[in-house]
Design an enzyme around this catalytic site. Structure first.
Site, PDB file in Angstrom:
ATOM      1  N   GLU A   1       5.060  -5.573   7.948  1.00  0.00           N
ATOM      2  CA  GLU A   1       3.654  -5.410   7.529  1.00  0.00           C
ATOM      3  C   GLU A   1       3.086  -6.691   6.909  1.00  0.00           C
ATOM      4  O   GLU A   1       1.873  -6.869   6.847  1.00  0.00           O
ATOM      5  CB  GLU A   1       3.523  -4.275   6.509  1.00  0.00           C
ATOM      6  CG  GLU A   1       3.752  -2.906   7.111  1.00  0.00           C
ATOM      7  CD  GLU A   1       3.486  -1.781   6.119  1.00  0.00           C
ATOM      8  OE1 GLU A   1       3.184  -0.681   6.572  1.00  0.00           O
ATOM      9  OE2 GLU A   1       3.599  -1.997   4.889  1.00  0.00           O
TER      10      GLU A   1
ATOM     11  N   HIS B   1      10.834  -3.745   2.750  1.00  0.00           N
ATOM     12  CA  HIS B   1      11.234  -2.337   2.734  1.00  0.00           C
ATOM     13  C   HIS B   1      11.650  -1.891   4.123  1.00  0.00           C
ATOM     14  O   HIS B   1      11.231  -2.457   5.120  1.00  0.00           O
ATOM     15  CB  HIS B   1      10.156  -1.418   2.147  1.00  0.00           C
ATOM     16  CG  HIS B   1       8.859  -1.268   2.910  1.00  0.00           C
ATOM     17  ND1 HIS B   1       8.062  -2.333   3.281  1.00  0.00           N
ATOM     18  CD2 HIS B   1       8.215  -0.161   3.348  1.00  0.00           C
ATOM     19  CE1 HIS B   1       6.973  -1.876   3.894  1.00  0.00           C
ATOM     20  NE2 HIS B   1       7.047  -0.575   3.957  1.00  0.00           N
TER      21      HIS B   1
ATOM     22  N   HIS C   1       0.827  -1.218   0.000  1.00  0.00           N
ATOM     23  CA  HIS C   1       0.000   0.000   0.000  1.00  0.00           C
ATOM     24  C   HIS C   1       0.858   1.264   0.000  1.00  0.00           C
ATOM     25  O   HIS C   1       0.529   2.254   0.641  1.00  0.00           O
ATOM     26  CB  HIS C   1      -1.015  -0.031   1.140  1.00  0.00           C
ATOM     27  CG  HIS C   1      -0.421  -0.227   2.519  1.00  0.00           C
ATOM     28  ND1 HIS C   1      -1.002  -1.001   3.487  1.00  0.00           N
ATOM     29  CD2 HIS C   1       0.704   0.268   3.081  1.00  0.00           C
ATOM     30  CE1 HIS C   1      -0.267  -0.960   4.592  1.00  0.00           C
ATOM     31  NE2 HIS C   1       0.767  -0.189   4.369  1.00  0.00           N
TER      32      HIS C   1
HETATM   33 FE   LIG Z   1       2.297   0.588   5.457  1.00  0.00          FE
END
Ligand SMILES: [Fe+2]
Lengths: 134, 281
Positions: free
Chosen positions: B242, B195, B12
């Protein structure tokens, strides 16, 4: 399953160049992060940009944290309990993108950082574990 | 009876929202990012695939919640939600309409099933929720599905384990199947893939690890649910954590079959991953 919170957190300290947002950091950075949240309101962003020192006077933020904020020293802000999603409100208010702001923590220029990302990003090799050097 | 028909997972990354909102989709940087969603857009537009409701699993990035309240698992039960102002003004997207009857039904069942959900009746939703909607539905005047937001804390540690997230998904599936009206329900897991947005190690990407994660969504879900937090942090970067939200989606599916996969580096600081899974039996 029983998990020990100390063992869980000790392992985080073994990751190079990374500060995991643990309870200790969350406590230390509480007001720093709450200050960042205040920048979600346009009127506060305006007041902050007009006079940063003055705006900070209303907040229970340490002298060290204030200096790091004024200098936009994001590595220092992380060390002082800031969290990147909170600090994002500060660099967004400055009109910086995530790439621009994040690159300042790596010791690289934005251009070099972008080139690294375009080439597939930073390899995990050598930066997984301080202890094991792998 | 309501039924979960598919799982969709996607990163996202805020930049995806910027690309759509500012009409940059055809620029060379964005083109390969958006190309991977074309298949999904076509697939989801077909009447037999179009969901009545999307259960959208995401995390708040210090938007609706600061440090004052940190729910580990939360569910949005209000009639509707608006896009949050994350510091550059709210994203120009339609209001997010909930299915409050289903949301409350899920909340009740989860709590009775010993998942102590926080019930949220007032909150703005940030890029974690709105970017996946834009990536997959584009820019309609109104979202073509109702959205039940499920929010997972992935910011302040300790966060829930991957296995706990998987079991939350299993419990959501049971709750949906108990809902007495015929609804086509999809569950979306968002965030990731590898990330890191902080410190000298920022920019970390681990394509090999990500691809194995994508493979194992169908090949070896049991391995994925056992991955400890420290592995996400070391291998997929501090924000790669995440991906535990994808496990909520995975837990709600039974023998999923991969229909589509998209993986692209970079989107901003992130390895973008997107997968569509058909629910099996
Ligand atoms: Fe996020």
């Amino acid at each position: 399953m029983d998990r020990n919170n100390q063992d869980y957190k000790v392992a985080f300290g073994d990751i190079p160049g990374t500060l995991v947002f643990t309870a200790e950091r969350a406590r230390k950075g509480y007001w720093l992060n709450q200050f960042c949240m205040s920048l979600m309101k346009p009127e506060n962003r305006k007041r902050w940009l007009a006079n940063e020192q003055d705006y900070l006077r209303d907040w229970k933020i340490t002298t060290e944290q204030k200096a790091a904020l004024l200098a936009r020293d994001y590595n220092q802000l992380l060390a002082l309990g800031g969290n990147i999603y909170y600090l994002a409100k500060v660099f967004s208010t400055d009109g910086l993108s995530f790439v621009q702001a994040v690159s300042t923590m790596t010791g690289m220029t934005v251009e070099d950082y972008q080139a690294m990302m375009a080439a597939g990003g930073r390899s995990p090799d050598g930066v997984r574990s301080i202890k094991e050097g792998k | 009876m309501a039924k979960i028909t598919a799982g969709v997972a996607t990163s996202h990354v805020p930049l995806i929202g910027v690309g759509i909102d500012q009409g940059k989709c055809d620029e060379p940087y964005f083109k390969p990012i958006f190309a991977g969603y074309d298949w999904t857009k076509e697939w989801i537009a077909k009447p037999e695939n179009r969901p009545d409701v999307v259960i959208l699993v995401y995390n708040d990035h210090a938007s609706a919640f600061g440090q004052e309240i940190i729910p580990t698992f939360a569910i949005g039960c209000a009639e509707e939600f608006t896009s949050a102002d994350e510091g550059w003004g709210p994203r120009p997207v339609p209001k997010i309409k909930n299915h409050p009857d289903l949301a409350w039904h899920i909340a009740e069942n989860l709590i009775l099933d010993e998942f102590d959900m926080t019930i949220i009746n007032e909150m703005d939703v940030d890029h974690g929720l709105t970017v996946p909607l834009s990536a997959i539905f584009g820019q309609p005047d109104a979202w073509p599905a109702l959205i039940v937001p499920i929010m997972i804390n992935v910011v302040t540690y300790p966060i829930a384990s991957g296995d706990r997230c998987f079991r939350l998904g299993q419990s959501i599936k049971r709750a949906v199947e108990r809902f007495p009206s015929d609804l086509n329900v999809q569950i979306w897991g968002t965030g990731g893939m590898s990330h890191q947005l902080q410190g000298p190690r920022a920019g970390l990407i681990n394509q090999k690890w990500d691809q194995t994660f994508l493979d194992d969504l169908t090949a070896d879900p049991e391995r994925l649910r056992q991955i400890p937090h420290i592995e996400y942090l070391r291998e997929a970067g501090s924000e790669g954590i995440e991906l535990v939200m994808w496990l909520v989606m995975l837990g709600a599916l039974t023998n999923p079959k991969e229909l589509h996969r998209h993986y692209h580096v970079p989107a901003s600081n992130t390895a973008l991953g997107h997968i569509v899974l058909e629910n099996g039996k």
